[in-house]
Motif scaffolding. Structure first.
Motif, PDB file in Angstrom:
ATOM      1  N   ILE A 156     -85.664 -10.477  79.731  1.00  0.00           N
ATOM      2  CA  ILE A 156     -86.673 -11.187  80.579  1.00  0.00           C
ATOM      3  C   ILE A 156     -86.261 -12.626  80.496  1.00  0.00           C
ATOM      4  CG2 ILE A 156     -88.887 -11.911  81.122  1.00  0.00           C
ATOM      5  CD1 ILE A 156     -89.782  -9.365  79.505  1.00  0.00           C
ATOM      6  N   ALA A 157     -85.846 -13.207  81.489  1.00  0.00           N
ATOM      7  CA  ALA A 157     -85.229 -14.475  81.642  1.00  0.00           C
ATOM      8  C   ALA A 157     -86.247 -15.272  82.435  1.00  0.00           C
ATOM      9  CB  ALA A 157     -83.737 -14.621  82.323  1.00  0.00           C
ATOM     10  N   PHE A 158     -86.625 -16.492  82.059  1.00  0.00           N
ATOM     11  CA  PHE A 158     -87.514 -17.630  82.886  1.00  0.00           C
ATOM     12  C   PHE A 158     -86.646 -18.593  82.958  1.00  0.00           C
ATOM     13  CE2 PHE A 158     -90.381 -21.066  83.258  1.00  0.00           C
ATOM     14  CZ  PHE A 158     -91.605 -20.503  84.164  1.00  0.00           C
ATOM     15  N   ASP A 159     -86.251 -19.224  84.239  1.00  0.00           N
ATOM     16  CA  ASP A 159     -85.278 -19.969  84.538  1.00  0.00           C
ATOM     17  C   ASP A 159     -85.696 -21.222  85.449  1.00  0.00           C
ATOM     18  OD1 ASP A 159     -82.995 -21.652  84.526  1.00  0.00           O
ATOM     19  OD2 ASP A 159     -81.731 -20.350  85.539  1.00  0.00           O
ATOM     20  N   ARG A 160     -86.052 -22.442  85.433  1.00  0.00           N
ATOM     21  CA  ARG A 160     -86.834 -23.132  86.411  1.00  0.00           C
ATOM     22  C   ARG A 160     -87.769 -22.325  87.298  1.00  0.00           C
ATOM     23  NH1 ARG A 160     -80.813 -24.163  87.787  1.00  0.00           N
ATOM     24  NH2 ARG A 160     -80.128 -24.779  85.782  1.00  0.00           N
ATOM     25  N   GLY A 161     -88.799 -21.931  86.762  1.00  0.00           N
ATOM     26  CA  GLY A 161     -89.829 -21.239  87.334  1.00  0.00           C
ATOM     27  C   GLY A 161     -89.447 -19.779  88.007  1.00  0.00           C
ATOM     28  N   THR A 162     -88.399 -19.333  87.957  1.00  0.00           N
ATOM     29  CA  THR A 162     -88.154 -17.903  88.248  1.00  0.00           C
ATOM     30  C   THR A 162     -87.715 -16.897  87.371  1.00  0.00           C
ATOM     31  OG1 THR A 162     -86.887 -18.943  90.178  1.00  0.00           O
ATOM     32  CG2 THR A 162     -86.459 -16.608  89.780  1.00  0.00           C
ATOM     33  N   VAL A 163     -88.442 -15.916  87.554  1.00  0.00           N
ATOM     34  CA  VAL A 163     -88.276 -14.811  86.334  1.00  0.00           C
ATOM     35  C   VAL A 163     -87.536 -13.627  86.862  1.00  0.00           C
ATOM     36  CG1 VAL A 163     -89.466 -13.024  85.048  1.00  0.00           C
ATOM     37  CG2 VAL A 163     -90.738 -15.558  85.578  1.00  0.00           C
ATOM     38  N   GLU A 164     -86.641 -13.234  85.991  1.00  0.00           N
ATOM     39  CA  GLU A 164     -85.901 -12.031  86.076  1.00  0.00           C
ATOM     40  C   GLU A 164     -85.818 -10.987  85.141  1.00  0.00           C
ATOM     41  OE1 GLU A 164     -81.593 -12.523  86.655  1.00  0.00           O
ATOM     42  OE2 GLU A 164     -81.779 -13.927  88.370  1.00  0.00           O
ATOM     43  N   ILE A 165     -86.138  -9.826  85.499  1.00  0.00           N
ATOM     44  CA  ILE A 165     -86.432  -8.793  84.239  1.00  0.00           C
ATOM     45  C   ILE A 165     -85.258  -7.720  84.703  1.00  0.00           C
ATOM     46  CG2 ILE A 165     -87.714  -6.982  83.491  1.00  0.00           C
ATOM     47  CD1 ILE A 165     -89.981  -8.506  84.220  1.00  0.00           C
ATOM     48  N   HIS A 166     -84.319  -7.413  83.367  1.00  0.00           N
ATOM     49  CA  HIS A 166     -83.148  -6.342  83.478  1.00  0.00           C
ATOM     50  C   HIS A 166     -83.625  -5.326  82.555  1.00  0.00           C
ATOM     51  CE1 HIS A 166     -80.409  -9.145  85.592  1.00  0.00           C
ATOM     52  NE2 HIS A 166     -81.179 -10.004  85.129  1.00  0.00           N
ATOM     53  N   ALA A 167     -83.677  -4.055  83.111  1.00  0.00           N
ATOM     54  CA  ALA A 167     -83.858  -3.096  82.143  1.00  0.00           C
ATOM     55  C   ALA A 167     -82.725  -2.070  82.219  1.00  0.00           C
ATOM     56  CB  ALA A 167     -84.975  -2.365  82.658  1.00  0.00           C
ATOM     57  N   ASP A 168     -82.009  -1.871  80.961  1.00  0.00           N
ATOM     58  CA  ASP A 168     -80.791  -1.148  80.901  1.00  0.00           C
ATOM     59  C   ASP A 168     -79.717  -1.519  81.873  1.00  0.00           C
ATOM     60  OD1 ASP A 168     -81.973   0.442  78.907  1.00  0.00           O
ATOM     61  OD2 ASP A 168     -83.279   1.604  80.456  1.00  0.00           O
ATOM     62  N   GLY A 169     -79.690  -2.970  81.894  1.00  0.00           N
ATOM     63  CA  GLY A 169     -78.658  -3.530  82.645  1.00  0.00           C
ATOM     64  C   GLY A 169     -78.682  -3.718  84.308  1.00  0.00           C
ATOM     65  N   VAL A 170     -80.013  -3.132  84.731  1.00  0.00           N
ATOM     66  CA  VAL A 170     -80.234  -3.230  86.205  1.00  0.00           C
ATOM     67  C   VAL A 170     -81.427  -4.227  86.226  1.00  0.00           C
ATOM     68  CG1 VAL A 170     -81.284  -1.835  87.998  1.00  0.00           C
ATOM     69  CG2 VAL A 170     -79.751  -0.663  86.300  1.00  0.00           C
ATOM     70  N   ARG A 171     -81.196  -5.233  87.274  1.00  0.00           N
ATOM     71  CA  ARG A 171     -82.095  -6.144  87.509  1.00  0.00           C
ATOM     72  C   ARG A 171     -83.218  -5.472  88.640  1.00  0.00           C
ATOM     73  NH1 ARG A 171     -81.215 -11.360  91.182  1.00  0.00           N
ATOM     74  NH2 ARG A 171     -83.235 -12.265  91.066  1.00  0.00           N
ATOM     75  N   GLY A 172     -84.340  -5.615  88.037  1.00  0.00           N
ATOM     76  CA  GLY A 172     -85.558  -4.915  88.529  1.00  0.00           C
ATOM     77  C   GLY A 172     -86.117  -6.156  89.518  1.00  0.00           C
ATOM     78  N   LYS A 173     -86.720  -5.766  90.763  1.00  0.00           N
ATOM     79  CA  LYS A 173     -87.233  -6.793  91.712  1.00  0.00           C
ATOM     80  C   LYS A 173     -88.529  -7.142  91.238  1.00  0.00           C
ATOM     81  CE  LYS A 173     -88.782  -7.535  96.387  1.00  0.00           C
ATOM     82  NZ  LYS A 173     -88.510  -7.161  97.883  1.00  0.00           N
ATOM     83  N   VAL A 174     -88.804  -8.426  90.912  1.00  0.00           N
ATOM     84  CA  VAL A 174     -90.124  -8.981  90.397  1.00  0.00           C
ATOM     85  C   VAL A 174     -91.026  -9.112  91.363  1.00  0.00           C
ATOM     86  CG1 VAL A 174     -90.732 -10.950  88.646  1.00  0.00           C
ATOM     87  CG2 VAL A 174     -88.760  -9.655  88.180  1.00  0.00           C
TER      88      VAL A 174
END
Length: 183
Positions: A165-183
């Protein structure tokens, strides 16, 4: 006032949990717990955020994990408490990474959270959890309203999963098992 970071992969095997200070390749972890021992608590491999096991002791708490040994947390009866440390406050950009094997994926399953429920109003900084198997990051905004980031794809019970789970300048990305999920 004691503020703590709590870890409790409910009915789960949790191998590792790391907090990185920024979402960048090679960033040094501000905390890295490998839940591979029972005696003497849980050591932070990258700093001074050591924790201790609390709750009911299980005779088989440490089991084979994906990279070695893994701590088993059973139905919220066992948890890790880490005393407050400014390094894990997560006010700036951050990355949370964990490897988990959930036994159940129904309902709400806390992996870890930071806060203090003994004060009024309660002080909750953030939750990292599974809601119906979907990894999510939950935090409160400046007005005290919940902000929830989640992906639509649920993790499978009984399998090992790597979540970032990455929080970068107000944007969140969640990757599960190498696949980026749409947040």
């Amino acid at each position: 006032m004691v503020r703590s970071l709590y870890g409790s992969g409910v009915t789960s095997l949790l191998w590792s949990l790391a907090l990185l200070c920024a979402f960048s390749t090679g960033a040094a972890p501000v905390a890295h717990w490998a839940f591979d021992v029972v005696e003497g608590g849980v050591r932070d491999k990258s700093g001074e955020c050591h924790g201790r096991l609390e709750g009911e002791a299980l005779s088989d708490q440490v089991r084979p994990g994906v990279f070695g040994e893994a701590q088993r947390f059973d139905a919220g009866r066992t948890r890790v408490r880490v005393p407050h440390n400014p390094a894990v406050s997560l006010h700036r950009d951050f990355t949370i990474e964990y490897v988990i094997k959930p036994s159940r994926t129904d309902g709400f399953r806390t992996i870890f959270w930071k806060g203090d429920r003994t004060v009024t109003p309660q002080s909750i900084s953030y939750y990292v959890d599974l809601r119906d198997g979907r990894p999510e990051l939950k935090m409160k905004d400046a007005e005290g309203r919940w902000v929830v980031y989640s992906i639509p794809t649920a993790l499978s019970a009984g399998e090992w999963h790597h979540v970032v789970i990455a929080f970068d300048r107000g944007t969140v990305e969640i990757h599960a098992d190498g696949v980026r999920g749409k947040v």
